[in-house]
Design an enzyme around this catalytic site. Structure first.
Site, PDB file in Angstrom:
ATOM      1  N   GLU A  22       8.824   1.588  11.542  1.00 48.46           N
ATOM      2  CA  GLU A  22       9.940   2.511  11.276  1.00 48.46           C
ATOM      3  C   GLU A  22       9.333   3.911  11.312  1.00 48.46           C
ATOM      4  OE1 GLU A  22      13.077   1.657  10.699  1.00 48.46           O
ATOM      5  OE2 GLU A  22      12.815  -0.499  10.547  1.00 48.46           O
ATOM      6  N   GLY A  62      -4.579   3.843  -2.416  1.00 49.06           N
ATOM      7  CA  GLY A  62      -5.735   4.463  -1.769  1.00 49.06           C
ATOM      8  C   GLY A  62      -5.400   5.091  -0.438  1.00 49.06           C
ATOM      9  N   GLU A 118       9.380  16.502  15.480  1.00 48.37           N
ATOM     10  CA  GLU A 118       9.870  16.283  14.120  1.00 48.37           C
ATOM     11  C   GLU A 118       9.150  17.267  13.192  1.00 48.37           C
ATOM     12  OE1 GLU A 118       8.524  12.802  11.906  1.00 48.37           O
ATOM     13  OE2 GLU A 118      10.590  12.382  11.381  1.00 48.37           O
ATOM     14  N   GLY A 166      -4.834   5.704   3.464  1.00 47.80           N
ATOM     15  CA  GLY A 166      -4.268   4.909   4.546  1.00 47.80           C
ATOM     16  C   GLY A 166      -5.325   4.423   5.505  1.00 47.80           C
ATOM     17  N   GLY A 196      -4.741   0.831   4.448  1.00 44.60           N
ATOM     18  CA  GLY A 196      -3.774   0.466   5.482  1.00 44.60           C
ATOM     19  C   GLY A 196      -4.464  -0.240   6.635  1.00 44.60           C
ATOM     20  N   LYS A 244       0.876  -1.170   0.000  1.00 43.61           N
ATOM     21  CA  LYS A 244       0.000   0.000   0.000  1.00 43.61           C
ATOM     22  C   LYS A 244       0.917   1.225   0.000  1.00 43.61           C
ATOM     23  CE  LYS A 244      -2.172   3.462   2.112  1.00 43.61           C
ATOM     24  NZ  LYS A 244      -1.758   4.413   1.105  1.00 43.61           N
ATOM     25  N   CYS A 254      13.561  11.008   7.518  1.00 46.16           N
ATOM     26  CA  CYS A 254      13.309  10.574   8.901  1.00 46.16           C
ATOM     27  C   CYS A 254      14.562  10.620   9.745  1.00 46.16           C
ATOM     28  CB  CYS A 254      12.734   9.169   8.890  1.00 46.16           C
ATOM     29  SG  CYS A 254      13.749   8.028   7.955  1.00 46.16           S
TER      30      CYS A 254
HETATM   31  P1  NAD Z   1       1.999   8.721   7.519  1.00 46.77           P
HETATM   32  O1  NAD Z   1       2.121   7.962   8.792  1.00 46.77           O
HETATM   33  O2  NAD Z   1       1.001   9.782   7.436  1.00 46.77           O
HETATM   34  O3  NAD Z   1       1.689   7.722   6.304  1.00 46.77           O
HETATM   35  C1  NAD Z   1       2.492   6.587   6.053  1.00 46.77           C
HETATM   36  C2  NAD Z   1       1.647   5.545   5.337  1.00 46.77           C
HETATM   37  O4  NAD Z   1       0.633   5.079   6.230  1.00 46.77           O
HETATM   38  C3  NAD Z   1       0.905   6.075   4.104  1.00 46.77           C
HETATM   39  O5  NAD Z   1       0.925   5.094   3.088  1.00 46.77           O
HETATM   40  C4  NAD Z   1      -0.498   6.300   4.632  1.00 46.77           C
HETATM   41  O6  NAD Z   1      -1.474   6.253   3.621  1.00 46.77           O
HETATM   42  C5  NAD Z   1      -0.644   5.127   5.595  1.00 46.77           C
HETATM   43  N1  NAD Z   1      -1.677   5.273   6.623  1.00 46.77           N
HETATM   44  C6  NAD Z   1      -2.290   6.417   7.047  1.00 46.77           C
HETATM   45  N2  NAD Z   1      -3.215   6.128   7.986  1.00 46.77           N
HETATM   46  C7  NAD Z   1      -3.202   4.787   8.173  1.00 46.77           C
HETATM   47  C8  NAD Z   1      -3.901   3.891   9.027  1.00 46.77           C
HETATM   48  N3  NAD Z   1      -4.815   4.303   9.907  1.00 46.77           N
HETATM   49  N4  NAD Z   1      -3.604   2.569   8.956  1.00 46.77           N
HETATM   50  C9  NAD Z   1      -2.655   2.125   8.117  1.00 46.77           C
HETATM   51  N5  NAD Z   1      -1.957   2.917   7.281  1.00 46.77           N
HETATM   52  C10 NAD Z   1      -2.220   4.241   7.304  1.00 46.77           C
HETATM   53  O7  NAD Z   1       3.468   9.260   7.230  1.00 46.77           O
HETATM   54  P2  NAD Z   1       3.954  10.159   6.021  1.00 46.77           P
HETATM   55  O8  NAD Z   1       3.480  11.539   6.241  1.00 46.77           O
HETATM   56  O9  NAD Z   1       3.666   9.479   4.729  1.00 46.77           O
HETATM   57  O10 NAD Z   1       5.552  10.070   6.238  1.00 46.77           O
HETATM   58  C11 NAD Z   1       6.240  10.885   7.092  1.00 46.77           C
HETATM   59  C12 NAD Z   1       6.618  10.153   8.366  1.00 46.77           C
HETATM   60  O11 NAD Z   1       7.318   8.949   8.056  1.00 46.77           O
HETATM   61  C13 NAD Z   1       7.581  10.945   9.220  1.00 46.77           C
HETATM   62  O12 NAD Z   1       7.219  10.854  10.575  1.00 46.77           O
HETATM   63  C14 NAD Z   1       8.914  10.247   9.001  1.00 46.77           C
HETATM   64  O13 NAD Z   1       9.863  10.414  10.018  1.00 46.77           O
HETATM   65  C15 NAD Z   1       8.493   8.841   8.859  1.00 46.77           C
HETATM   66  N6  NAD Z   1       9.521   8.050   8.181  1.00 46.77           N
HETATM   67  C16 NAD Z   1      10.223   7.114   8.893  1.00 46.77           C
HETATM   68  C17 NAD Z   1      11.231   6.384   8.271  1.00 46.77           C
HETATM   69  C18 NAD Z   1      12.010   5.339   8.997  1.00 46.77           C
HETATM   70  O14 NAD Z   1      12.645   4.508   8.348  1.00 46.77           O
HETATM   71  N7  NAD Z   1      11.996   5.299  10.313  1.00 46.77           N
HETATM   72  C19 NAD Z   1      11.491   6.603   6.929  1.00 46.77           C
HETATM   73  C20 NAD Z   1      10.763   7.555   6.244  1.00 46.77           C
HETATM   74  C21 NAD Z   1       9.760   8.267   6.875  1.00 46.77           C
END
Ligand code: NAD
Length: 469
Positions: free
Chosen positions: A245, A201, A377, A203, A207, A170, A279
């Site tokens: 992560e 689609g 962050e 999250g 998700g 996803k 991140c």
């Molecule tokens: P996000 O958590 O908003 O979204 C990540 C993914 O989760 C997307 O595909 C989203 O559609 C999905 N999602 C949203 N709600 C969900 C739910 N209820 N259930 C399941 N899936 C759902 O994050 P973002 O804005 O896309 O990314 C930024 C964040 O990611 C920052 O906090 C960053 O630090 C973190 N990040 C961490 C790493 C790492 O390796 N630790 C790497 C890159 C980014």
């Protein structure tokens, strides 16, 4: 205009069961660049069924068969590199040089690493009369963010396929194009039907359907802390393995050595790479208090030297990913000023000469570690500088955070840097610019609980079985 209105399920491009599409916006122009279909729970169910059916035979494939598959993927991946880079620039605004450079290179690196790990991995070992066998865990739901989109997808998909798992990906809505091309690559490489599936689609719909699905064995998630927490709760009822992560606010300690100003400059421009949407970015620069004036001057000069503009051109920094992200970053910059942090470079509003696009000024604050801009962050091009009195103080500041994803230590004495690296409570500490595809990557504390990259990342997709007697 791109139009991606089908999902990849059971080895075919299929029409969604759910209806609805969403327009995606190019963050550099604020214009619509295309649209994708929005999936439903029924689409997820169909994809999970395909992955479950394929698992029976794919999990039994030999090491050689999976190596041949990964090598076929590599040859298709390399053919599509320019298209992937273009898609990344269009969907999330990474400068063309970065998209065709580090963004896509990370995918190649994860593929080469998956191949190298699979070639040597020891799947069975004897312990007295007991045989310990490592087996693929099963059907994996892979949920990824938009910030390094191909990196995030490939660091999950390639080791999962190498381990013998089947997957449902996803991808993030904001970076759907590069994921679509990756699915085309896997299709062209002849991945057996049902082994790789992708549903696009929201999250909250896709998700969540994956996290709660009784036939998904594991969720590997990269993204924000709040969604990671929600996924853990959603997955609890079916006792899935959940690998998280999450975010970071990583410390970057500079020793009081010759070359401090050059190191400050490098850390500052490093913070601005990918518009600060990394991140593991070293977003808290911890410098000797006695040399703060010198350090601030170097940081200001470096931040002001970062060219901001059209990512399809020669600018070093493009926009942030979306209007929402722009508003969030602007609010943090305002909050930093309001809470009394000293503005060293940048500040609120669009950079000079730009009136369209989600561009942010490369911004540097000098402040103390208790301020909101030093604790949360920001996920934008905003660096916070903090002074330390001695190395014990530097380590205390580094560890005074809810996060523990990464850390950085630079200085002339490698042994001293290593000594400090050992004291930082974080999953990966980079000393004097180190980089290694085999080094495990993941968080302590609220930065998560899993490890990706290299053999540790591969092992996340395995179960351990004991055959006793
Ligand atoms: P996000 O958590 O908003 O979204 C990540 C993914 O989760 C997307 O595909 C989203 O559609 C999905 N999602 C949203 N709600 C969900 C739910 N209820 N259930 C399941 N899936 C759902 O994050 P973002 O804005 O896309 O990314 C930024 C964040 O990611 C920052 O906090 C960053 O630090 C973190 N990040 C961490 C790493 C790492 O390796 N630790 C790497 C890159 C980014």
């Amino acid at each position: 205009m791109r139009e991606y209105l089908k999902f990849y399920i059971d080895g075919q491009w299929v029409d969604p069961i759910g209806s609805g599409t969403v327009d995606l916006v190019n963050p550099a122009t604020e214009e619509i660049s295309g649209k994708i279909a929005l999936g439903s729970e029924a689409d997820v169910d169909k994809a999970v069924k395909a992955a479950r059916a394929a698992f029976a035979s794919y999990s039994q494939t030999s090491r050689e068969e999976r190596l041949a598959l990964l090598k076929a993927i590599k040859s298709e991946y390399e053919k599509r590199l320019p298209e992937l880079a273009e898609a990344i620039t269009e969907e999330m605004g990474a400068p063309a040089s970065l998209a065709s450079g580090f963004h896509t290179f990370l995918g190649t690196g994860h593929l080469d690493t998956a191949i190298a790990v699979l070639e040597k991995f020891v799947f069975e070992e004897r312990q007295g009369d007991t045989l310990i066998v490592k087996e693929p865990i099963g059907v994996c739901g892979l949920i990824t963010p938009w910030n390094w989109p191909i990196n995030q997808v490939t660091v999950k998909v390639f080791p999962a396929l190498a381990a013998g798992c089947t997957v449902v990906l996803k991808p993030p809505q904001l970076a759907a194009y590069s994921a679509q091309i990756l699915a085309e690559i896997l299709d062209a490489a002849g991945v057996p039907k049902g082994v790789f599936n992708m549903v696009q689609g929201k999250g909250s719909v896709i998700g969540s359907a994956l996290s709660t699905h009784p036939d998904v064995d594991m969720i590997s998630f990269t993204g924000s802390e709040s969604v990671g927490v929600q996924i853990s709760k959603d997955a609890a009822d079916t006792v899935k393995r959940v690998c998280l992560e999450l975010g970071g606010k990583s410390p970057y300690i500079l020793l009081d050595d010759d070359g401090l100003t050059e190191r400050v400059a490098a850390a500052t421009s490093g913070m601005m790479v990918n518009s600060g949407q990394t991140c593991s970015a070293g977003s808290r620069l911890i410098v000797p208090q006695a040399r703060m004036a010198e350090a601030k001057a170097a940081a200001a000069q470096a931040a002001e030297a970062v060219t901001v503009g059209n990512p399809a051109g020669n600018a070093a920094m493009g926009p942030v990913v979306s209007e929402d992200q722009f508003d969030t970053v602007q609010a943090y910059i305002k909050q930093g000023i309001d809470e009394g942090a000293e503005l060293v470079a940048g500040g609120p509003g669009l950079p000079e000469g730009l009136d369209k696009g989600y561009y942010v000024k490369p911004t540097v604050f000098a402040t103390t570690n208790d301020k909101v801009v030093a604790r949360e962050e920001i996920f934008g091009p905003v660096l916070v500088m903090i002074g330390y009195n001695d190395l014990e103080d530097a380590v205390a500041i580094a560890n005074d955070t809810d996060f523990g994803l990464a850390g950085y230590v630079d200085g002339n004495d490698q042994d001293k840097c290593h000594e400090i690296a050992r004291k930082i409570r974080a999953g990966a500490i980079y000393v004097n610019g180190g980089f290694d595809f085999n080094a495990p990557f993941g968080g302590y504390k609220r930065s998560g609980n899993g490890r990706e990259w290299g053999e540790h990342g591969f092992a996340e997709y395995l179960e351990t079985k004991a055959i006793v007697g």
